[in-house]
Scaffold this active site. Structure first.
Site, PDB file in Angstrom:
ATOM      1  N   LYS A 188      44.133 -10.375 -32.780  1.00  0.00           N
ATOM      2  CA  LYS A 188      45.215  -9.614 -32.120  1.00  0.00           C
ATOM      3  C   LYS A 188      44.779  -9.100 -30.552  1.00  0.00           C
ATOM      4  O   LYS A 188      44.734  -7.783 -30.423  1.00  0.00           O
ATOM      5  CB  LYS A 188      45.865  -8.482 -32.829  1.00  0.00           C
ATOM      6  CG  LYS A 188      46.375  -8.856 -34.232  1.00  0.00           C
ATOM      7  CD  LYS A 188      46.860  -7.901 -35.213  1.00  0.00           C
ATOM      8  CE  LYS A 188      47.583  -8.504 -36.560  1.00  0.00           C
ATOM      9  NZ  LYS A 188      47.820  -7.466 -37.285  1.00  0.00           N
ATOM     10  N   GLU A 246      43.674 -15.134 -48.192  1.00  0.00           N
ATOM     11  CA  GLU A 246      44.355 -13.708 -48.244  1.00  0.00           C
ATOM     12  C   GLU A 246      45.296 -13.594 -49.380  1.00  0.00           C
ATOM     13  O   GLU A 246      45.978 -14.423 -49.942  1.00  0.00           O
ATOM     14  CB  GLU A 246      45.351 -13.612 -46.937  1.00  0.00           C
ATOM     15  CG  GLU A 246      46.052 -12.266 -46.745  1.00  0.00           C
ATOM     16  CD  GLU A 246      47.033 -12.437 -45.818  1.00  0.00           C
ATOM     17  OE1 GLU A 246      46.718 -12.277 -44.637  1.00  0.00           O
ATOM     18  OE2 GLU A 246      48.284 -12.858 -45.963  1.00  0.00           O
ATOM     19  N   LYS A 252      46.723 -18.148 -45.434  1.00  0.00           N
ATOM     20  CA  LYS A 252      47.462 -16.824 -45.499  1.00  0.00           C
ATOM     21  C   LYS A 252      48.732 -16.945 -46.343  1.00  0.00           C
ATOM     22  O   LYS A 252      49.015 -17.982 -46.904  1.00  0.00           O
ATOM     23  CB  LYS A 252      47.606 -16.284 -44.104  1.00  0.00           C
ATOM     24  CG  LYS A 252      46.664 -15.806 -43.300  1.00  0.00           C
ATOM     25  CD  LYS A 252      46.727 -15.728 -41.675  1.00  0.00           C
ATOM     26  CE  LYS A 252      47.584 -14.426 -41.533  1.00  0.00           C
ATOM     27  NZ  LYS A 252      47.146 -13.061 -41.799  1.00  0.00           N
ATOM     28  N   ARG A 280      40.700  -1.684  -7.878  1.00  0.00           N
ATOM     29  CA  ARG A 280      41.732  -1.833  -8.790  1.00  0.00           C
ATOM     30  C   ARG A 280      41.578  -2.872 -10.165  1.00  0.00           C
ATOM     31  O   ARG A 280      41.410  -2.889 -11.225  1.00  0.00           O
ATOM     32  CB  ARG A 280      43.176  -1.906  -8.558  1.00  0.00           C
ATOM     33  CG  ARG A 280      44.219  -1.779  -9.570  1.00  0.00           C
ATOM     34  CD  ARG A 280      43.990  -0.739 -10.535  1.00  0.00           C
ATOM     35  NE  ARG A 280      43.533   0.658 -10.321  1.00  0.00           N
ATOM     36  CZ  ARG A 280      42.955   1.372 -10.970  1.00  0.00           C
ATOM     37  NH1 ARG A 280      42.551   1.006 -12.376  1.00  0.00           N
ATOM     38  NH2 ARG A 280      42.748   2.714 -10.321  1.00  0.00           N
ATOM     39  N   ASP A 299      45.213  -7.941 -48.335  1.00  0.00           N
ATOM     40  CA  ASP A 299      45.855  -7.847 -47.145  1.00  0.00           C
ATOM     41  C   ASP A 299      47.032  -6.526 -47.807  1.00  0.00           C
ATOM     42  O   ASP A 299      47.734  -6.573 -48.605  1.00  0.00           O
ATOM     43  CB  ASP A 299      46.906  -8.867 -46.947  1.00  0.00           C
ATOM     44  CG  ASP A 299      47.918  -8.639 -45.871  1.00  0.00           C
ATOM     45  OD1 ASP A 299      47.285  -8.104 -44.780  1.00  0.00           O
ATOM     46  OD2 ASP A 299      48.904  -9.209 -45.826  1.00  0.00           O
TER      47      ASP A 299
END
Length: 289
Positions: A145, A205, A177, A110, A226
């Protein structure tokens, strides 16, 4: 986190009973209750793809087998790969042959499949995205992510699927960002980034075409568009006219991927490659009992 650390953490979850003050402290020995019921013998079985996709796991699988065997102080099973990482497989393709003691293989199964099915799923989804933009110059990239602890392995799987990696972390490139721009001007942040030694890639960004013009004037290495609509992306490409590399991120899916790629952007970053990919169904085929 190293691959070995991840495997041992996963094996701890499966094989080590959590101790408590009431337990006899002999404590951290590996236990497979049901596996201990079967008669020990040497078996040979196949790792088989049950669906088409891209395989990743030729390093992971033998490490899981070896670490499981070490937990029980038993000989390591052998893993003889027929298919290498990054290769496409069709359903019913035999990927590798495994030979070893039955109890060890049962205990390892597993954990091994959890890891290689997931990584193969990342590579398979990446290949789907890469193939859809193959008629353009756009390059598919991943994002941060990722699954905690699995970033290096997932980003390797993206490369196996034909994609490229964006930043590995917060340490290897600047990406200014909106949350940074909320507290300081673009000009100030870019100037500070340029003063860093050693130099690092510098990306900004932008959310709209006005910000795009600001970033262009600052001559950054890369501009990230973005969550822009396709029409705005196309206009951004026309305005930039090759003066800077352009990346698209946010709101990207298979439904609009080709339209985005055909605008002429350089990169398309897709979080779904790592945070939303289904597994590739792989299984162990045992001899008939």
């Amino acid at each position: 986190m190293t691959l070995l650390s991840i495997i041992n953490l996963a094996l701890d979850e499966d094989l080590i009973e959590p101790t408590s003050p009431s337990h006899d402290p002999g404590g951290d020995r590996a236990v497979d209750l049901t596996g201990s019921l079967v008669e020990q013998r040497i078996i040979q079985l196949d790792l088989v793809a049950r669906a088409p996709g891209v395989f990743v796991g030729e390093t992971v699988a033998p490490l899981v087998l070896a670490q499981t065997a070490a937990r029980f102080d038993r000989p390591h099973p052998t893993f003889s790969a027929i298919i290498t990482d990054g290769a496409r497989v069709e359903a019913n393709t035999t990927i590798a042959s495994i030979r070893g003691e039955l109890r060890t293989v049962l205990a390892a199964e597993r954990t091994m499949l959890n890891l290689i099915c997931h990584l193969s799923g990342v590579a398979t989804m990446t290949r789907t995205y890469v193939d859809m933009v193959a008629h353009t110059s756009a390059i598919i990239r991943d994002t941060r992510k990722t699954t905690p602890g699995l970033r290096a392995q997932e980003k390797y799987a993206v490369r196996c699927g034909g994609g490229e990696n964006h930043r590995l972390g917060l340490w290897d490139a600047f990406l200014i960002k909106d949350n940074h721009l909320a507290f300081s001007s673009m000009q100030d942040l870019v100037a500070r980034a340029r003063g860093h030694q050693p130099p690092r890639p510098l990306e900004v960004e932008v959310d709209n075409l006005d910000q795009l013009e600001q970033a262009l004037e600052l001559e950054v290495d890369l501009i990230l568009l973005d969550n822009m609509r396709v029409a705005a992306i196309k206009e951004a490409v026309e305005r930039v006219a090759g003066r800077c590399r352009l990346e698209v991120s946010g709101g990207v899916g298979l439904y609009n991927l080709q339209a985005i790629a055909e605008t002429g952007v350089d990169y398309i970053s897709v979080g779904a490659l790592t945070h939303s990919c289904p597994i590739l169904d792989l299984g162990l085929d045992y001899p008939q009992v």
